[in-house]
Enzyme design. Structure first.
Site, mmCIF file in Angstrom:
data_model
loop_
_atom_site.group_PDB
_atom_site.id
_atom_site.type_symbol
_atom_site.label_atom_id
_atom_site.label_comp_id
_atom_site.label_asym_id
_atom_site.label_seq_id
_atom_site.Cartn_x
_atom_site.Cartn_y
_atom_site.Cartn_z
ATOM 1 N N THR A 193 -55.439 -8.117 -15.024
ATOM 2 C CA THR A 193 -55.980 -6.787 -14.747
ATOM 3 C C THR A 193 -54.973 -5.653 -14.960
ATOM 4 O OG1 THR A 193 -55.463 -7.056 -12.401
ATOM 5 C CG2 THR A 193 -57.698 -7.598 -13.097
ATOM 6 N N ASP A 194 -53.666 -5.971 -14.925
ATOM 7 C CA ASP A 194 -52.665 -4.895 -15.015
ATOM 8 C C ASP A 194 -52.879 -4.000 -16.235
ATOM 9 O OD1 ASP A 194 -51.540 -6.117 -12.824
ATOM 10 O OD2 ASP A 194 -49.482 -6.021 -13.583
ATOM 11 N N LYS A 220 -57.525 1.077 -13.773
ATOM 12 C CA LYS A 220 -57.216 0.347 -12.542
ATOM 13 C C LYS A 220 -56.661 1.364 -11.559
ATOM 14 C CE LYS A 220 -54.938 -3.782 -10.757
ATOM 15 N NZ LYS A 220 -54.137 -4.979 -10.997
ATOM 16 N N THR A 232 -54.555 -13.598 -13.723
ATOM 17 C CA THR A 232 -55.010 -14.270 -12.512
ATOM 18 C C THR A 232 -56.292 -15.058 -12.734
ATOM 19 O OG1 THR A 232 -53.994 -12.593 -11.145
ATOM 20 C CG2 THR A 232 -55.751 -13.828 -10.123
HETATM 21 N N1 ASP Z 1 -50.299 -9.214 -13.107
HETATM 22 C C1 ASP Z 1 -51.530 -9.899 -13.390
HETATM 23 C C2 ASP Z 1 -51.934 -9.610 -14.821
HETATM 24 O O1 ASP Z 1 -52.248 -8.503 -15.123
HETATM 25 C C3 ASP Z 1 -52.595 -9.507 -12.447
HETATM 26 C C4 ASP Z 1 -53.952 -10.041 -12.800
HETATM 27 O O2 ASP Z 1 -54.102 -10.989 -13.508
HETATM 28 O O3 ASP Z 1 -54.922 -9.502 -12.339
HETATM 29 O O4 ASP Z 1 -51.946 -10.484 -15.621
#
Ligand code: ASP
Length: 449
Positions: free
Chosen positions: A183-184, A262, A107
């Site tokens: 973040t995943d 997380k 993201t």
């Molecule tokens: N699904 C995305 C990822 O982990 C969420 C994010 O970027 O925070 O790449």
């Protein structure tokens, strides 16, 4: 931009490839006797689906057209050449430190530039300076887009690639490294880099965002500026993970790379330290140490790069319905290790014990972490734990299950001798194990220190 980075897949990707068009080219899309002409746009990684193609019409509007098998795509004209996105350094300001920013996707990097049709490489130095101009006041930035993937798709071989690139930035003399990442699986990558980059001279800061930079509530800019601030100023040489400390924009927390989890799907303060505390409080203005680092910044220190990970290691979460055949499968499939995410103090149902023994007899390293997350594995309390210890299951102390998994992958790739590997798994190396962590380090400290 190659079509791999275009964000399209399935039928749409097939049709675009067939037409030889690239993102930025002018194309015609024919569907049900209607023809649409416009610039082929990339799809954002966030929220895309496999059926729609996006084109920018002459009017400036972007439209999505749902393709079917008989839709036709034709390239009319090649688009204008866009800027490259390799390493770029602007005119240097001699008084400032140098920060290397490596973008992997997620993201934080998911921003479609509707002017040029470029997607994601929002983290080339120029794009960064354009979107977050304040960066100029903090550091001379060397920015590289090293991959462009949502982090759910990151694999162990990507950790290896990231670690190698970090090492070359350090060799080139950077004062701190920032890695923009989804973040995943940010916590997996931060754990992996903590093991791969031993004896660091400068900090390596992983950063993500929960809201993309084209949304008003985005945390992307503050997290990124905070990460540059931390990477260039903090007196630490650890791998850290930096995100919002609470839902507002008051400050950020830097967690130790092996301790961050997380814990929320959408809140900006989703990441928390487990069995440990955040090490720094960070804003755009200051970097404040709140718990001591294990390793201090020292540019003369020589990095030890150990970037390999054994991929044949499984994470098995036990549950009331889990079957022993799952363990048997990993043995048959040639796995070298199994990290069990057991219940409570470190238990797996009795019906699994025979298969676990078979796995250990077959030469696999089988170890135990706890799905409780907080607290320490103690397999001496209940008969089940004692039995598993007797069989040879290794208790992983107070390590997070994902950190324990990554560490097992790392020790198996870096140690030929199985006994040494087992010993290394439970030896504290980079703050991933604390032999004295206490019950007081529980949820009550979340959000504070
Ligand atoms: N699904 C995305 C990822 O982990 C969420 C994010 O970027 O925070 O790449």
């Amino acid at each position: 931009m190659s079509l791999d980075d275009s964000g399209y897949d399935g039928l749409v990707l097939q049709k675009i490839s067939g037409s030889k068009a690239k993102v930025g080219d002018i194309i015609s899309v024919k569907k049900n006797k209607e023809e649409y002409v416009g610039v082929l746009m990339p799809r954002s990684q966030v929220g895309s689906d496999p059926f729609h193609i996006i084109i920018k019409l002459d009017t400036g509007y972007n439209i999505g057209i749902k393709l079917s098998q008989d839709s036709e795509i034709r390239k009319i004209k090649a688009g204008k050449k866009k800027r490259t996105t390799g390493t770029e350094t602007e005119v240097e300001n001699k008084g400032l430190p140098t920060a290397s920013i490596l973008s992997t996707g997620g993201t934080i990097a998911s921003k479609v530039d509707y002017q040029t049709g470029a997607v994601n490489p929002a983290l080339s130095a120029q794009d960064l300076y354009d979107t977050v101009p304040e960066i100029r006041e903090y550091a001379n930035v060397r920015a590289k887009v090293i991959m462009s993937v949502l982090s759910e798709n990151i694999q162990p071989k990507d950790w290896t690639k990231i670690a190698r690139i970090v090492a070359s930035e350090i060799k080139a003399g950077t004062d701190g490294v920032v890695i923009a990442h989804g973040t995943d699986t940010l916590g997996f990558t931060s754990a992996a880099l903590s093991f791969a980059l031993q004896n660091l001279p400068v900090p390596v800061v992983l950063v993500g965002s929960q809201r993309s930079s084209d949304r008003p509530s985005s945390d992307a800019a503050m997290n990124l500026i905070g990460a540059i601030n931390l990477a260039t100023k903090a007196n630490t040489a650890e791998v850290l993970l930096l995100m919002h400390a609470e839902t507002g924009d008051s400050y950020l927390h830097a967690h130790r790379g092996t301790r961050a989890r997380k814990l929320h799907t959408s809140r900006r303060d989703a990441f928390q330290s487990v069995n440990g505390y955040p090490l720094f409080r960070v804003t755009e203005q200051y970097v404040e140490e709140i718990h001591p680092s294990i390793l201090r910044r020292n540019k003369k220190r020589k990095l030890i790069l150990k970037p390999k990970f054994e991929e044949k290691v499984a994470l098995v979460k036990t549950n009331p319905g889990v079957e022993a055949s799952l363990i048997d499968y990993f043995v048959e499939a040639g796995y070298r290790g199994i990290m069990i995410e057991g219940t409570g103090l470190g238990h797996a149902p009795n019906r699994l014990h025979a298969s676990i023994k078979k796995a250990i007899d077959a030469g696999l390293v089988v170890a135990m972490s706890s799905q409780c997350l907080f607290g320490r594995v103690n397999m001496n309390v209940y008969r089940c734990g004692v039995e598993l210890l007797d069989i040879g299951v290794i208790p992983c102390e107070d390590m997070l299950p994902e950190t324990a998994l990554v560490k097992l992958m790392w020790v198996l790739a870096n140690t030929a001798n199985k006994e040494t590997a087992k010993e290394l798994l439970v030896t504290p190396l980079v703050g991933e194990i604390d032999m004295r962590s206490e019950e007081s380090e529980y949820i009550s400290h979340l959000g504070g220190e």
